[in-house]
Design a protein around this motif. Structure first.
Motif, PDB file in Angstrom:
ATOM      1  N   SER A   1      13.639 -36.009 -56.098  1.00  0.00           N
ATOM      2  CA  SER A   1      14.116 -36.472 -54.797  1.00  0.00           C
ATOM      3  C   SER A   1      15.160 -37.561 -55.022  1.00  0.00           C
ATOM      4  CB  SER A   1      12.946 -37.008 -53.964  1.00  0.00           C
ATOM      5  OG  SER A   1      13.407 -37.598 -52.769  1.00  0.00           O
ATOM      6  N   ILE A   2      16.363 -37.325 -54.523  1.00  0.00           N
ATOM      7  CA  ILE A   2      17.457 -38.294 -54.623  1.00  0.00           C
ATOM      8  C   ILE A   2      17.803 -38.746 -53.212  1.00  0.00           C
ATOM      9  CG2 ILE A   2      19.793 -38.749 -55.453  1.00  0.00           C
ATOM     10  CD1 ILE A   2      18.001 -38.049 -57.712  1.00  0.00           C
TER      11      ILE A   2
ATOM     12  N   PHE B   1      -1.289 -35.901 -71.081  1.00  0.00           N
ATOM     13  CA  PHE B   1      -1.346 -37.214 -70.454  1.00  0.00           C
ATOM     14  C   PHE B   1      -1.262 -38.328 -71.492  1.00  0.00           C
ATOM     15  CE2 PHE B   1      -3.999 -34.490 -67.619  1.00  0.00           C
ATOM     16  CZ  PHE B   1      -3.045 -34.359 -66.629  1.00  0.00           C
ATOM     17  N   PRO B   2      -0.051 -38.673 -71.930  1.00  0.00           N
ATOM     18  CA  PRO B   2       0.104 -39.680 -72.985  1.00  0.00           C
ATOM     19  C   PRO B   2      -0.550 -40.993 -72.600  1.00  0.00           C
ATOM     20  CG  PRO B   2       2.171 -39.285 -71.807  1.00  0.00           C
ATOM     21  CD  PRO B   2       1.220 -38.234 -71.366  1.00  0.00           C
ATOM     22  N   GLY B   3      -1.281 -41.559 -73.566  1.00  0.00           N
ATOM     23  CA  GLY B   3      -1.973 -42.818 -73.336  1.00  0.00           C
ATOM     24  C   GLY B   3      -3.406 -42.656 -72.888  1.00  0.00           C
ATOM     25  N   LEU B   4      -3.827 -41.423 -72.550  1.00  0.00           N
ATOM     26  CA  LEU B   4      -5.194 -41.174 -72.101  1.00  0.00           C
ATOM     27  C   LEU B   4      -5.905 -40.262 -73.093  1.00  0.00           C
ATOM     28  CD1 LEU B   4      -4.670 -40.567 -68.273  1.00  0.00           C
ATOM     29  CD2 LEU B   4      -5.411 -42.660 -69.394  1.00  0.00           C
ATOM     30  N   SER B   5      -7.182 -40.522 -73.299  1.00  0.00           N
ATOM     31  CA  SER B   5      -7.982 -39.692 -74.196  1.00  0.00           C
ATOM     32  C   SER B   5      -8.483 -38.472 -73.444  1.00  0.00           C
ATOM     33  CB  SER B   5      -9.163 -40.500 -74.745  1.00  0.00           C
ATOM     34  OG  SER B   5     -10.008 -39.673 -75.513  1.00  0.00           O
ATOM     35  N   ARG B   6      -8.357 -37.301 -74.078  1.00  0.00           N
ATOM     36  CA  ARG B   6      -8.817 -36.064 -73.454  1.00  0.00           C
ATOM     37  C   ARG B   6     -10.337 -36.047 -73.295  1.00  0.00           C
ATOM     38  NH1 ARG B   6      -7.487 -31.991 -70.082  1.00  0.00           N
ATOM     39  NH2 ARG B   6      -8.775 -30.173 -70.495  1.00  0.00           N
ATOM     40  N   GLU B   7     -11.031 -36.615 -74.256  1.00  0.00           N
ATOM     41  CA  GLU B   7     -12.491 -36.620 -74.207  1.00  0.00           C
ATOM     42  C   GLU B   7     -12.972 -37.583 -73.124  1.00  0.00           C
ATOM     43  OE1 GLU B   7     -13.990 -37.538 -78.010  1.00  0.00           O
ATOM     44  OE2 GLU B   7     -13.074 -35.803 -79.010  1.00  0.00           O
ATOM     45  N   GLY B   8     -13.849 -37.101 -72.288  1.00  0.00           N
ATOM     46  CA  GLY B   8     -14.411 -37.920 -71.227  1.00  0.00           C
ATOM     47  C   GLY B   8     -13.507 -38.080 -70.025  1.00  0.00           C
ATOM     48  N   LEU B   9     -12.398 -37.347 -69.978  1.00  0.00           N
ATOM     49  CA  LEU B   9     -11.485 -37.441 -68.837  1.00  0.00           C
ATOM     50  C   LEU B   9     -12.031 -36.583 -67.698  1.00  0.00           C
ATOM     51  CD1 LEU B   9      -8.736 -38.535 -67.828  1.00  0.00           C
ATOM     52  CD2 LEU B   9      -7.700 -36.423 -68.672  1.00  0.00           C
ATOM     53  N   LEU B  10     -12.537 -37.235 -66.641  1.00  0.00           N
ATOM     54  CA  LEU B  10     -13.141 -36.503 -65.532  1.00  0.00           C
ATOM     55  C   LEU B  10     -12.100 -35.797 -64.679  1.00  0.00           C
ATOM     56  CD1 LEU B  10     -15.896 -39.039 -64.395  1.00  0.00           C
ATOM     57  CD2 LEU B  10     -16.151 -36.999 -65.830  1.00  0.00           C
ATOM     58  N   ARG B  11     -10.956 -36.410 -64.511  1.00  0.00           N
ATOM     59  CA  ARG B  11      -9.891 -35.806 -63.720  1.00  0.00           C
ATOM     60  C   ARG B  11      -8.560 -36.392 -64.175  1.00  0.00           C
ATOM     61  NH1 ARG B  11     -11.366 -37.500 -57.768  1.00  0.00           N
ATOM     62  NH2 ARG B  11     -13.324 -36.632 -58.530  1.00  0.00           N
ATOM     63  N   PRO B  12      -7.473 -35.664 -64.005  1.00  0.00           N
ATOM     64  CA  PRO B  12      -6.162 -36.184 -64.426  1.00  0.00           C
ATOM     65  C   PRO B  12      -5.725 -37.328 -63.531  1.00  0.00           C
ATOM     66  CG  PRO B  12      -5.907 -34.099 -63.280  1.00  0.00           C
ATOM     67  CD  PRO B  12      -7.377 -34.302 -63.468  1.00  0.00           C
ATOM     68  N   PRO B  13      -4.869 -38.195 -64.032  1.00  0.00           N
ATOM     69  CA  PRO B  13      -4.390 -39.307 -63.206  1.00  0.00           C
ATOM     70  C   PRO B  13      -3.481 -38.810 -62.090  1.00  0.00           C
ATOM     71  CG  PRO B  13      -3.180 -39.223 -65.267  1.00  0.00           C
ATOM     72  CD  PRO B  13      -4.275 -38.203 -65.372  1.00  0.00           C
ATOM     73  N   SER B  14      -3.349 -39.630 -61.073  1.00  0.00           N
ATOM     74  CA  SER B  14      -2.471 -39.289 -59.954  1.00  0.00           C
ATOM     75  C   SER B  14      -1.013 -39.413 -60.396  1.00  0.00           C
ATOM     76  CB  SER B  14      -2.747 -40.220 -58.775  1.00  0.00           C
ATOM     77  OG  SER B  14      -1.845 -39.979 -57.727  1.00  0.00           O
ATOM     78  N   ILE B  15      -0.217 -38.389 -60.110  1.00  0.00           N
ATOM     79  CA  ILE B  15       1.190 -38.358 -60.511  1.00  0.00           C
ATOM     80  C   ILE B  15       2.045 -38.223 -59.261  1.00  0.00           C
ATOM     81  CG2 ILE B  15       2.953 -37.180 -61.872  1.00  0.00           C
ATOM     82  CD1 ILE B  15       0.792 -36.137 -63.675  1.00  0.00           C
ATOM     83  N   LEU B  16       2.975 -39.143 -59.096  1.00  0.00           N
ATOM     84  CA  LEU B  16       3.906 -39.063 -57.978  1.00  0.00           C
ATOM     85  C   LEU B  16       5.099 -38.194 -58.365  1.00  0.00           C
ATOM     86  CD1 LEU B  16       3.991 -42.763 -56.704  1.00  0.00           C
ATOM     87  CD2 LEU B  16       2.909 -40.804 -55.598  1.00  0.00           C
ATOM     88  N   PRO B  17       5.647 -37.439 -57.439  1.00  0.00           N
ATOM     89  CA  PRO B  17       6.855 -36.660 -57.748  1.00  0.00           C
ATOM     90  C   PRO B  17       8.001 -37.593 -58.125  1.00  0.00           C
ATOM     91  CG  PRO B  17       5.877 -35.948 -55.671  1.00  0.00           C
ATOM     92  CD  PRO B  17       5.174 -37.205 -56.067  1.00  0.00           C
ATOM     93  N   PRO B  18       8.815 -37.232 -59.109  1.00  0.00           N
ATOM     94  CA  PRO B  18       9.934 -38.102 -59.499  1.00  0.00           C
ATOM     95  C   PRO B  18      10.933 -38.255 -58.359  1.00  0.00           C
ATOM     96  CG  PRO B  18      10.086 -35.964 -60.577  1.00  0.00           C
ATOM     97  CD  PRO B  18       8.756 -35.998 -59.908  1.00  0.00           C
ATOM     98  N   SER B  19      11.399 -39.468 -58.169  1.00  0.00           N
ATOM     99  CA  SER B  19      12.342 -39.733 -57.081  1.00  0.00           C
ATOM    100  C   SER B  19      13.241 -40.898 -57.458  1.00  0.00           C
ATOM    101  CB  SER B  19      11.601 -40.046 -55.777  1.00  0.00           C
ATOM    102  OG  SER B  19      10.844 -41.231 -55.905  1.00  0.00           O
ATOM    103  N   VAL B  20      14.446 -40.889 -56.908  1.00  0.00           N
ATOM    104  CA  VAL B  20      15.410 -41.982 -57.065  1.00  0.00           C
ATOM    105  C   VAL B  20      15.872 -42.349 -55.661  1.00  0.00           C
ATOM    106  CG1 VAL B  20      17.493 -42.772 -58.238  1.00  0.00           C
ATOM    107  CG2 VAL B  20      16.125 -40.944 -59.253  1.00  0.00           C
ATOM    108  N   PRO B  21      15.162 -43.224 -54.980  1.00  0.00           N
ATOM    109  CA  PRO B  21      15.481 -43.484 -53.570  1.00  0.00           C
ATOM    110  C   PRO B  21      16.726 -44.323 -53.353  1.00  0.00           C
ATOM    111  CG  PRO B  21      13.656 -44.868 -54.288  1.00  0.00           C
ATOM    112  CD  PRO B  21      13.967 -43.957 -55.432  1.00  0.00           C
TER     113      PRO B  21
END
Length: 529
Positions: free
Chosen positions: A160-161, A198-218
């Motif tokens: 989103s631009i 998901f760089p920086g997060l361990s796959r083991e014990g990950l209950l759900r992926p982190p929330s990711i916002l769509p890339p934007s340049v407002p």
């Protein structure tokens, strides 16, 4: 006879019926071969990870999905295939019925999983927008679906631009100079790589992926970005005015589209019939180091002996600075350098140019690059240079380069067009210049050329004082012009007094100058209502 005919007809009817039944089992136009049928039954294009004919229950959120083993195995190994493989293996080890498979429950969005199930069933799923893309990507990573992850990495860039959504094909940035850019680098960091989850997060014990916002340049203009995409697709664009060009260039630099920037900068490429060579006119602030080269003028003198270093070779010849726009031009052209912003003072008594402000810093850097292209040594001894903190600690001045003094030598001949105080200026003989001394140099016989003679010497450092003790100018400075905008050729020639054996001389092509404050004020404009 009749009975025989009846039997024959009956037999014939049975044969036709049998034939019709045989033909009706195969749709017309489709050939069923044994090899094709067996290959279809074996599903050789899908790995045999789970039994293809079995149906496995998966509940995503509040909805129950039933997928065949073939669908789950089509994108495996995954979270689903490993779960059901473990169920079947445990049942076999315990001697239980392998048909009693527990339902896999995952607390995720069932709407997004509908698209994932279509992907597993063999359909191509394309993201609709940036929000849909990040949802598919996050769940594909969470479920460990390697084929879907790879497909999403090859999809268009969704961004989103200026609060407007754009879908950009990745191949649009494949031209030289336009990659890497803001989008390729941003997505590479934002989404890591297909092999890393998901760089920086361990796959083991990950209950759900982190929330990711769509890339934007407002904070950028959507209209300007749409025009940049229009240019990248190969279409011409009408640039309305210089403000419009500045907006396009500003966003080109923001998004690191260097190849497109070089196409948009103000320039002019023409063929000079008199000089029999192509010329490119470019502003000083738009010159880039990688495009600069020095081409020897073979018509001025015989070529140097083989093996002569380039900075010695130029003592026997004259060369001109050429330029090719990086990523755009396939050959170089003779450079016509445009210097504006009223940063140049032309001292007519010594025919040298004095630069001020940003123009002085830019011309100094340009001369440093030219000296580097000529393989010239530094102008200062190494010990003195290190004592002063290195070359970077020196003030920005052409005098700190091996091809010029603080005031740059220039040439003003009859071929140069001069506009002085808003009027065309032709008679150079009316200028109050000192008498030239005939020292036998190559320029002493050219009476129509001002500034080519070596006998003009260096500008005097002496200053005369008037009432009040203020400094008003040099003792030799009888007249000077302020060049509002000037176009110059850059000539590299022999210098007997130069620090490096050669010097860079500015040859005037077109000048717009004022002779004093009166001429400058005469060209002022009122601000208007």
């Amino acid at each position: 006879m009749a009975s025989m005919n009846g039997k024959g007809m009956a037999s014939h009817s049975r044969d036709e019926a049998s034939t019709s039944r045989t033909i009706s089992t195969e749709p017309p136009g489709i050939l069923r071969e044994t090899i094709t049928t067996s290959a279809r039954k074996m599903n050789t294009d899908i790995p045999n990870i789970l039994p293809h004919e079995r149906v496995f229950p998966i509940q995503i959120g509040s909805e129950l999905f039933r997928l065949s083993g073939a669908s789950i195995s089509s994108d495996a190994p995954s979270y689903f295939s490993q779960f059901f493989q473990c169920q079947i293996k445990t049942a076999e080890e315990n001697g239980d019925d392998t048909n009693n498979i527990r339902t896999l429950y995952i607390d995720r969005d069932p709407v997004t999983f509908k698209d994932i199930s279509l992907h597993l069933q063999g359909y191509h799923v394309a993201p609709k927008d940036g929000s849909h893309f990040v949802k598919l990507f996050a769940d594909a990573q969470f479920y460990s679906l390697p084929r879907l992850i790879s497909q999403l990495y090859e999809e268009s860039i969704f961004i989103s631009i200026g609060h407007r959504d754009f879908q950009i094909p990745r191949e649009l940035f494949s031209d030289p100079g336009n990659s890497p850019n803001y989008f390729s680098l941003g997505f590479a960091v934002f989404f890591s790589s297909p092999t890393e989850v998901f760089p920086g997060l361990s796959r083991e014990g990950l209950l759900r992926p982190p929330s990711i916002l769509p890339p934007s340049v407002p904070n950028r203009s959507a209209d300007i970005f749409a025009e940049l995409l229009h240019l990248l697709r190969g279409y011409p664009l009408h640039i309305k005015d210089e403000d419009h060009r500045a907006e396009l260039l500003r966003d080109c630099r923001y998004f690191h589209l260097k190849g497109l920037e070089q196409k948009l900068i103000r320039h002019q490429i023409t063929f000079n019939l008199e000089r029999k060579r192509t010329e490119i006119t470019l502003r000083l602030e738009d010159v880039r180091q990688s495009g600069i080269s020095v081409v020897s003028d073979s018509t001025s003198s015989p070529p140097p002996e083989p093996g002569t270093p380039i900075f010695n070779a130029l003592q026997f010849s004259v060369g001109y600075v050429n330029y090719a726009r990086p990523f755009v031009d396939d050959k170089s052209h003779e450079l016509i350098l445009e210097i504006g912003d009223e940063c140049t003072r032309l001292h007519l008594s010594s025919m040298r140019c004095e630069f001020f402000g940003d123009g002085k810093a830019r011309i100094s850097r340009l001369f440093e690059v030219i000296a580097t292209k000529l393989n010239l040594p530094t102008g200062l001894p190494l010990g003195l240079l290190m004592k002063k903190g290195g070359a970077s600690s020196q003030p920005a001045s052409p005098g700190n380069t091996p091809i010029s003094d603080d005031w740059v030598r220039c040439i003003l001949d009859q071929e140069a067009y001069v506009r002085l105080d808003g009027k065309e200026f032709r008679n150079l003989s009316t200028l109050h210049l000192p008498e030239k001394e005939n020292d036998g140099s190559s320029g002493s016989n050219a009476s129509s050329v001002i500034g080519i003679d070596e006998s003009f010497g260096e500008p005097s450092r002496k200053r005369r004082r008037v009432e009040g003790g203020s400094v008003v100018g040099g003792a030799e400075e009888k007249e000077s012009w302020v060049v509002k905008t000037g176009q110059w050729r850059l000539r590299v020639q022999n210098s007997r007094n130069g620090k490096g054996g050669v010097e860079c001389v500015l040859v005037a092509v077109r000048l717009d100058a004022v002779s004093g404050e009166f001429g400058r004020n005469a060209q002022r404009r009122f601000l208007g209502p």
